[in-house]
Scaffold this motif. Structure first.
Motif, PDB file in Angstrom:
ATOM      1  N   THR A   5     -18.300   6.479  14.553  1.00  0.00           N
ATOM      2  CA  THR A   5     -19.491   5.994  13.844  1.00  0.00           C
ATOM      3  C   THR A   5     -20.068   7.086  12.942  1.00  0.00           C
ATOM      4  N   SER A   6     -20.170   8.299  13.462  1.00  0.00           N
ATOM      5  CA  SER A   6     -20.686   9.428  12.671  1.00  0.00           C
ATOM      6  C   SER A   6     -19.776   9.732  11.483  1.00  0.00           C
ATOM      7  N   TRP A   7     -18.482   9.673  11.729  1.00  0.00           N
ATOM      8  CA  TRP A   7     -17.497   9.952  10.678  1.00  0.00           C
ATOM      9  C   TRP A   7     -17.627   8.920   9.551  1.00  0.00           C
ATOM     10  N   ASP A   8     -17.759   7.662   9.926  1.00  0.00           N
ATOM     11  CA  ASP A   8     -17.898   6.606   8.918  1.00  0.00           C
ATOM     12  C   ASP A   8     -19.170   6.802   8.093  1.00  0.00           C
ATOM     13  N   GLY A   9     -20.252   7.183   8.737  1.00  0.00           N
ATOM     14  CA  GLY A   9     -21.504   7.438   8.022  1.00  0.00           C
ATOM     15  C   GLY A   9     -21.372   8.609   7.056  1.00  0.00           C
ATOM     16  N   ALA A  10     -20.740   9.682   7.507  1.00  0.00           N
ATOM     17  CA  ALA A  10     -20.542  10.849   6.647  1.00  0.00           C
ATOM     18  C   ALA A  10     -19.612  10.509   5.485  1.00  0.00           C
ATOM     19  N   LYS A  70      -3.618   6.351  25.894  1.00  0.00           N
ATOM     20  CA  LYS A  70      -2.961   7.651  26.043  1.00  0.00           C
ATOM     21  C   LYS A  70      -3.260   8.498  24.816  1.00  0.00           C
ATOM     22  N   ILE A  71      -3.854   9.663  25.065  1.00  0.00           N
ATOM     23  CA  ILE A  71      -4.190  10.579  23.980  1.00  0.00           C
ATOM     24  C   ILE A  71      -3.479  11.895  24.239  1.00  0.00           C
ATOM     25  N   GLU A  72      -2.846  12.406  23.190  1.00  0.00           N
ATOM     26  CA  GLU A  72      -2.112  13.670  23.276  1.00  0.00           C
ATOM     27  C   GLU A  72      -3.028  14.837  22.958  1.00  0.00           C
ATOM     28  N   GLY A  73      -2.744  15.979  23.545  1.00  0.00           N
ATOM     29  CA  GLY A  73      -3.442  17.207  23.196  1.00  0.00           C
ATOM     30  C   GLY A  73      -4.788  17.369  23.880  1.00  0.00           C
ATOM     31  N   ASP A  74      -5.510  18.362  23.416  1.00  0.00           N
ATOM     32  CA  ASP A  74      -6.821  18.714  23.952  1.00  0.00           C
ATOM     33  C   ASP A  74      -7.874  17.841  23.281  1.00  0.00           C
ATOM     34  N   VAL A  75      -8.218  16.756  23.934  1.00  0.00           N
ATOM     35  CA  VAL A  75      -9.135  15.763  23.371  1.00  0.00           C
ATOM     36  C   VAL A  75     -10.509  16.371  23.112  1.00  0.00           C
ATOM     37  N   VAL A  76     -10.994  17.160  24.037  1.00  0.00           N
ATOM     38  CA  VAL A  76     -12.315  17.767  23.885  1.00  0.00           C
ATOM     39  C   VAL A  76     -12.350  18.650  22.639  1.00  0.00           C
ATOM     40  N   ALA A  77     -11.322  19.439  22.432  1.00  0.00           N
ATOM     41  CA  ALA A  77     -11.263  20.322  21.258  1.00  0.00           C
ATOM     42  C   ALA A  77     -11.168  19.505  19.971  1.00  0.00           C
ATOM     43  N   GLN A  78     -10.391  18.435  20.002  1.00  0.00           N
ATOM     44  CA  GLN A  78     -10.264  17.583  18.818  1.00  0.00           C
ATOM     45  C   GLN A  78     -11.604  16.935  18.463  1.00  0.00           C
ATOM     46  N   ILE A  79     -12.291  16.440  19.456  1.00  0.00           N
ATOM     47  CA  ILE A  79     -13.603  15.816  19.227  1.00  0.00           C
ATOM     48  C   ILE A  79     -14.588  16.858  18.701  1.00  0.00           C
ATOM     49  N   ALA A  80     -14.562  18.042  19.279  1.00  0.00           N
ATOM     50  CA  ALA A  80     -15.472  19.109  18.839  1.00  0.00           C
ATOM     51  C   ALA A  80     -15.193  19.497  17.386  1.00  0.00           C
ATOM     52  N   GLU A  81     -13.927  19.641  17.018  1.00  0.00           N
ATOM     53  CA  GLU A  81     -13.563  20.010  15.646  1.00  0.00           C
ATOM     54  C   GLU A  81     -14.012  18.940  14.653  1.00  0.00           C
ATOM     55  N   LEU A  82     -13.739  17.689  14.975  1.00  0.00           N
ATOM     56  CA  LEU A  82     -14.105  16.597  14.068  1.00  0.00           C
ATOM     57  C   LEU A  82     -15.622  16.416  13.996  1.00  0.00           C
ATOM     58  N   SER A  83     -16.302  16.619  15.103  1.00  0.00           N
ATOM     59  CA  SER A  83     -17.767  16.539  15.098  1.00  0.00           C
ATOM     60  C   SER A  83     -18.364  17.637  14.227  1.00  0.00           C
ATOM     61  N   ALA A  84     -17.768  18.820  14.284  1.00  0.00           N
ATOM     62  CA  ALA A  84     -18.231  19.926  13.431  1.00  0.00           C
ATOM     63  C   ALA A  84     -18.020  19.583  11.957  1.00  0.00           C
ATOM     64  N   LEU A  85     -16.935  18.894  11.648  1.00  0.00           N
ATOM     65  CA  LEU A  85     -16.689  18.487  10.267  1.00  0.00           C
ATOM     66  C   LEU A  85     -17.701  17.447   9.792  1.00  0.00           C
ATOM     67  N   VAL A  86     -18.119  16.560  10.684  1.00  0.00           N
ATOM     68  CA  VAL A  86     -19.153  15.577  10.331  1.00  0.00           C
ATOM     69  C   VAL A  86     -20.447  16.310   9.984  1.00  0.00           C
ATOM     70  N   THR A  87     -20.801  17.284  10.802  1.00  0.00           N
ATOM     71  CA  THR A  87     -22.000  18.080  10.533  1.00  0.00           C
ATOM     72  C   THR A  87     -21.864  18.804   9.205  1.00  0.00           C
ATOM     73  N   GLN A  88     -20.704  19.383   8.981  1.00  0.00           N
ATOM     74  CA  GLN A  88     -20.449  20.090   7.724  1.00  0.00           C
ATOM     75  C   GLN A  88     -20.557  19.138   6.532  1.00  0.00           C
ATOM     76  N   ALA A  89     -20.005  17.952   6.652  1.00  0.00           N
ATOM     77  CA  ALA A  89     -20.069  16.964   5.555  1.00  0.00           C
ATOM     78  C   ALA A  89     -21.519  16.607   5.248  1.00  0.00           C
ATOM     79  N   ASN A  90     -22.298  16.359   6.273  1.00  0.00           N
ATOM     80  CA  ASN A  90     -23.702  16.002   6.061  1.00  0.00           C
ATOM     81  C   ASN A  90     -24.481  17.149   5.411  1.00  0.00           C
ATOM     82  N   GLU A  91     -24.198  18.377   5.831  1.00  0.00           N
ATOM     83  CA  GLU A  91     -24.857  19.539   5.238  1.00  0.00           C
ATOM     84  C   GLU A  91     -24.441  19.723   3.787  1.00  0.00           C
ATOM     85  N   LYS A  92     -23.146  19.549   3.523  1.00  0.00           N
ATOM     86  CA  LYS A  92     -22.650  19.690   2.152  1.00  0.00           C
ATOM     87  C   LYS A  92     -23.259  18.636   1.244  1.00  0.00           C
TER      88      LYS A  92
END
Length: 182
Positions: free
Chosen positions: A32-37, A127-149
């Motif tokens: 939802t945040s990604w779509d808004g950004a 089924k999700i591959e990899g470190d889900v928490v890290a992936q969510i954190a990285e993408l969430s940081a990008l949403v914040t970055q997009a909104n700031e930009k």
């Protein structure tokens, strides 16, 4: 006792369901945040393009051809050259870096959106591959970055528009002074 363990073990395994369901809420909120950004970035991009189109179209009605420009002498030639130089500096030269920065960000954003799609698809498939928490954190940081930009770009766009409006007005005055009378 052995039979009881064989009965309880499958229930325990299925009830623990590690990973996927425990991340459902975070992935859905991220989506939802990604779509808004994304909409904010698209809206800004469309506004920037509309500004450039507006200034280009307005200036096109006030340009002299090379013959008319070569006939200008003295103060008229100086004012015309200054007005066209100021207009170019306030529009093309000023908007190009902003457009380039936006294009670079959009390219990165588009590339990273595949990671979000992978998370959503993994959630749907269970089924999700990899470190889900890290992936969510990285993408969430990008949403914040997009909104700031976008917020910073909106402020910059306001400055660019003010300067371009002033340069367009200067171009208009110079054109009215030097344009051949009909």
């Amino acid at each position: 006792m052995k039979n009881l363990l064989l009965l309880v073990l499958p229930l325990l395994v299925f009830s623990c369901k590690p990973g996927v369901e425990s991340h459902r809420k975070a992935i859905e909120e991220l989506g939802t945040s990604w779509d808004g950004a994304t909409q904010s970035v698209i809206g800004f991009s469309e506004g920037l393009t509309a500004d450039m189109t507006k200034y280009t179209e307005a200036a096109s009605t006030m340009m002299l051809d090379s013959v008319a420009t070569s006939k200008l002498k003295g103060d008229a030639a100086t004012q015309w050259a200054a007005a066209t130089t100021a207009f170019k500096a306030a529009t093309t030269d000023a908007y190009t870096p902003a457009q380039a920065e936006l294009n670079d960000f959009v390219s990165m954003w588009t590339e990273k959106s595949t990671a979000l799609t992978t998370l959503k698809d993994g959630l749907a498939a269970g089924k999700i591959e990899g470190d889900v928490v890290a992936q969510i954190a990285e993408l969430s940081a990008l949403v914040t970055q997009a909104n700031e930009k976008v917020a910073a770009w909106v402020g910059k766009k306001t400055e660019l528009s003010s300067a371009a409006d002033a340069a367009l007005e200067g171009l208009k005055k110079a054109y009215e002074m030097v344009a051949p009378k009909k």
